[in-house]
Write a protein that holds these residues in place. Structure first.
Motif, PDB file in Angstrom:
ATOM      1  N   GLU A  43       0.785  -1.172   0.076  1.00 51.48           N
ATOM      2  CA  GLU A  43      -0.010   0.127   0.070  1.00 51.48           C
ATOM      3  C   GLU A  43       0.755   1.290  -0.080  1.00 51.48           C
ATOM      4  O   GLU A  43       0.579   2.253  -0.514  1.00 51.48           O
ATOM      5  N   ALA A  44       2.050   1.344   0.871  1.00 54.19           N
ATOM      6  CA  ALA A  44       2.789   2.474   0.826  1.00 54.19           C
ATOM      7  C   ALA A  44       3.721   2.715  -0.397  1.00 54.19           C
ATOM      8  O   ALA A  44       4.430   3.868  -0.376  1.00 54.19           O
ATOM      9  N   LEU A  45       4.113   1.829  -1.072  1.00 49.26           N
ATOM     10  CA  LEU A  45       4.946   1.849  -2.076  1.00 49.26           C
ATOM     11  C   LEU A  45       4.993   3.146  -2.961  1.00 49.26           C
ATOM     12  O   LEU A  45       5.808   3.861  -3.055  1.00 49.26           O
ATOM     13  N   ASP A  46       3.734   3.376  -3.787  1.00 47.03           N
ATOM     14  CA  ASP A  46       3.815   4.410  -4.553  1.00 47.03           C
ATOM     15  C   ASP A  46       3.830   5.886  -3.718  1.00 47.03           C
ATOM     16  O   ASP A  46       4.321   6.897  -4.209  1.00 47.03           O
ATOM     17  N   THR A  47       3.338   5.832  -2.471  1.00 49.54           N
ATOM     18  CA  THR A  47       3.102   6.947  -1.750  1.00 49.54           C
ATOM     19  C   THR A  47       4.539   7.333  -1.514  1.00 49.54           C
ATOM     20  O   THR A  47       4.913   8.551  -1.338  1.00 49.54           O
ATOM     21  N   LEU A  48       5.506   6.611  -0.927  1.00 54.94           N
ATOM     22  CA  LEU A  48       7.002   6.672  -0.749  1.00 54.94           C
ATOM     23  C   LEU A  48       7.512   7.309  -1.808  1.00 54.94           C
ATOM     24  O   LEU A  48       8.504   8.227  -1.589  1.00 54.94           O
ATOM     25  N   PHE A  49       7.175   6.622  -3.143  1.00 54.48           N
ATOM     26  CA  PHE A  49       7.697   7.196  -4.085  1.00 54.48           C
ATOM     27  C   PHE A  49       7.449   8.735  -4.452  1.00 54.48           C
ATOM     28  O   PHE A  49       8.370   9.421  -4.678  1.00 54.48           O
ATOM     29  N   LEU A  50       6.331   8.900  -4.528  1.00 55.23           N
ATOM     30  CA  LEU A  50       5.840  10.214  -4.687  1.00 55.23           C
ATOM     31  C   LEU A  50       6.167  11.303  -3.721  1.00 55.23           C
ATOM     32  O   LEU A  50       6.689  12.385  -4.066  1.00 55.23           O
ATOM     33  N   MET A  51       6.716  10.726  -2.395  1.00 55.49           N
ATOM     34  CA  MET A  51       7.306  11.851  -1.400  1.00 55.49           C
ATOM     35  C   MET A  51       8.890  11.930  -1.634  1.00 55.49           C
ATOM     36  O   MET A  51       9.421  12.619  -0.871  1.00 55.49           O
ATOM     37  N   GLY A  52       9.343  11.148  -2.541  1.00 55.20           N
ATOM     38  CA  GLY A  52      10.587  11.209  -2.721  1.00 55.20           C
ATOM     39  C   GLY A  52      11.369  10.378  -1.725  1.00 55.20           C
ATOM     40  O   GLY A  52      12.836  10.728  -1.583  1.00 55.20           O
ATOM     41  N   GLU A  53      10.640   9.554  -1.078  1.00 57.13           N
ATOM     42  CA  GLU A  53      11.458   8.409  -0.238  1.00 57.13           C
ATOM     43  C   GLU A  53      12.242   7.350  -0.665  1.00 57.13           C
ATOM     44  O   GLU A  53      11.571   6.330  -0.781  1.00 57.13           O
TER      45      GLU A  53
END
Length: 499
Positions: free
Chosen positions: A114-124
């Motif tokens: 669930e978190a993968l693309d959110t982390l990507f979008l946040m630059g993490e």
């Protein structure tokens, strides 16, 4: 299958581009990239941020500050998950324990997916790469577990596909395909094309012969994308067969009921409860997948059904727009006029689907509830706005609607509303181990009876992603053409290359 985007008008690109783009935004020091970033976020030369008039430079600075707050809170929740439940589906942040979502004793690392693309979008980048590594090494798509097909498609298949779109790591595409192959018997084994609700990933045994509309029709975005990426039409064909089977059974009023018998095709529940669960995302995917895949059948079905819902179910109570459940054959009201928070997303769907005024009005109805309960309850009485179900389950639908309405209209009031929602969540649902659901949204802040003990996996996929996209101006997302699934997965519009 070509993919024209849905019409999502945004303000014009300002000529005088502010310099206050977040310093860590990739390409932020490049002028052309800065212009694209700010245009995508809809930052105009003069705007309102949280109700205060500001210049373009001040607005960009305020937006960057809020984006920083959002990232901080997401990482607080993420670290709570890592500390207590890494590799498991969900964290219980109060007790510091973990929760199995799909099947007792089985894990799919749901929160990681669930978190993968959110982390990507946040630059993490480092954390996103760590998620990819776990999925490649540990996500087992052939476990001896009976899983709900609907949840597995929107969460697991969609999450892994979004990860592939972000990173280009081929192993993720293969894992998504393996998962989809294990879910397909629910569709292909059905005599009507309506999918069974559950399938055993190892044996292929199906079960659950009464399916709600959401279970029938929340798969076209994921299966359509998978067919496009692999060249294998089986996935999208299975999805379309299910949609056709449901749409063909609409009433003379062009309304659909709630649930169908998979093997006979007969209605098990003839109440039209849109936009509430358990039918909500059926309508969402007709619109969004139609735009994603350029499928005129889906968009045509959406228009037909939405016109009927607005004609037969829309009601005004105290000047506020709500939707009454009705018998799908007669249009007669069925039951009390209650609304689920899960239906709040419909405000944004109406706006981007061609009914902007109704979308704005329905959003305002939910904002009136937020005036009364800073954290939205699970359901409300539409006449009094009093909670019917007082629990607060960290639902993202109001923020989802704010994001969609902001993109569709460019109006700053939706970002203001989104931030207000975020601030209340931070005040009332933050705990040392992350973010938690509430037993009672009306209990005083800090009350012992207020907090429950779960961070649902969707919190990592949705809640703060909508806020981040509204305020960060990230160049990692195409604000003009990007599309999110019902689970908040960016299946269209991710700009890869950093992980």
């Amino acid at each position: 299958m070509t993919a024209p985007s849905l019409p999502l008008p945004l303000p014009a690109i300002p000529e005088d581009v502010p310099e206050d783009v977040p310093e860590d935004a990739p390409g932020a020091r490049d002028g052309a990239t800065r212009r694209r970033v700010l245009a995508g976020a809809g930052v105009a030369a003069s705007t309102l941020v949280l109700g205060v008039a500001a210049s373009g430079r001040q607005a960009a600075s305020a937006s960057a500050r809020i984006a920083g707050e959002v990232r901080t809170e997401f990482l607080h929740g993420w670290r709570g998950y890592q500390a207590a439940a890494w590799g498991y589906d969900e964290v219980r942040p109060v007790s510091g324990t973990r929760n199995d979502f799909f099947a007792r004793g089985r894990t799919f690392g749901l929160s990681i997916v669930e978190a993968l693309d959110t982390l990507f979008l946040m630059g993490e980048n480092r954390e996103a790469a760590r998620c990819c590594d776990w999925i490649e090494q540990h996500l087992d798509p052939v476990q001896d577990a009976s899983v709900q097909v609907f949840e597995a498609v929107i969460r697991l298949v969609g999450g892994v596909l979004a990860g592939y779109q972000a990173t280009g790591r081929r192993a993720l595409l293969q894992r998504a395909r393996e998962l989809a192959d294990r879910l397909l018997p629910a569709f292909t084994g059905s005599p009507t094309g309506l999918p069974y609700t559950h399938v055993n990933l190892r044996t292929g045994a199906v079960s659950g012969d009464v399916a709600t509309l959401a279970e029938i029709g929340s798969n076209a975005m994921e299966f359509g994308l998978l067919s496009r990426l692999t060249g294998d039409a089986r996935y999208y064909e299975a999805s379309l067969r299910a949609y056709r089977a449901a749409f063909a059974r609409r009433s003379a009023l062009d309304l659909l009921g709630t649930a169908l018998h998979v093997e006979t095709g007969r209605w098990a529940d003839t109440t039209s409860v849109a936009p509430n669960a358990p039918v909500d995302s059926f309508y969402e995917y007709l619109c969004t997948a139609g735009g994603q895949l350029g499928d005129r059948s889906l968009t045509g079905w959406y228009r037909t059904l939405t016109a009927a819902i607005l004609r037969h179910q829309a009601v005004r109570v105290g000047g506020r727009l709500w939707f009454q459940a009705v018998d799908f054959r007669t249009g007669r009201a069925s039951g009390a006029l209650h609304q689920q928070e899960l239906g709040a997303f419909y405000a944004g769907l109406l706006a981007k689907g061609g009914a902007p005024q109704q979308g704005a009005d329905y959003f305002d109805s939910w904002t009136a509830v937020l005036d009364r309960c800073p954290v939205l309850p699970e359901s409300v009485d539409c006449a009094t706005l009093a909670p019917v179900d007082r629990s607060g389950r960290l639902r993202p639908e109001y923020a989802n609607a704010a994001f969609d309405l902001w993109r569709a209209t460019g109006q700053e009031r939706y970002r203001t509303a989104g931030y207000r929602w975020f601030a209340a969540m931070r005040e009332r649902q933050r705990v040392p181990g992350g973010y938690t659901t509430l037993r009672d949204v009306t209990a005083p802040t800090g009350s012992a009876r207020a907090h429950d003990d779960l961070t649902p996996g969707y919190w990592f996929a949705e809640n703060l992603k909508y806020l981040w996209l509204m305020f960060s101006a990230t160049p990692r997302f195409d604000y003009r053409a990007g599309l999110l699934s019902t689970e908040g997965k960016a299946l269209v519009g991710l700009r890869p290359g950093w992980v």
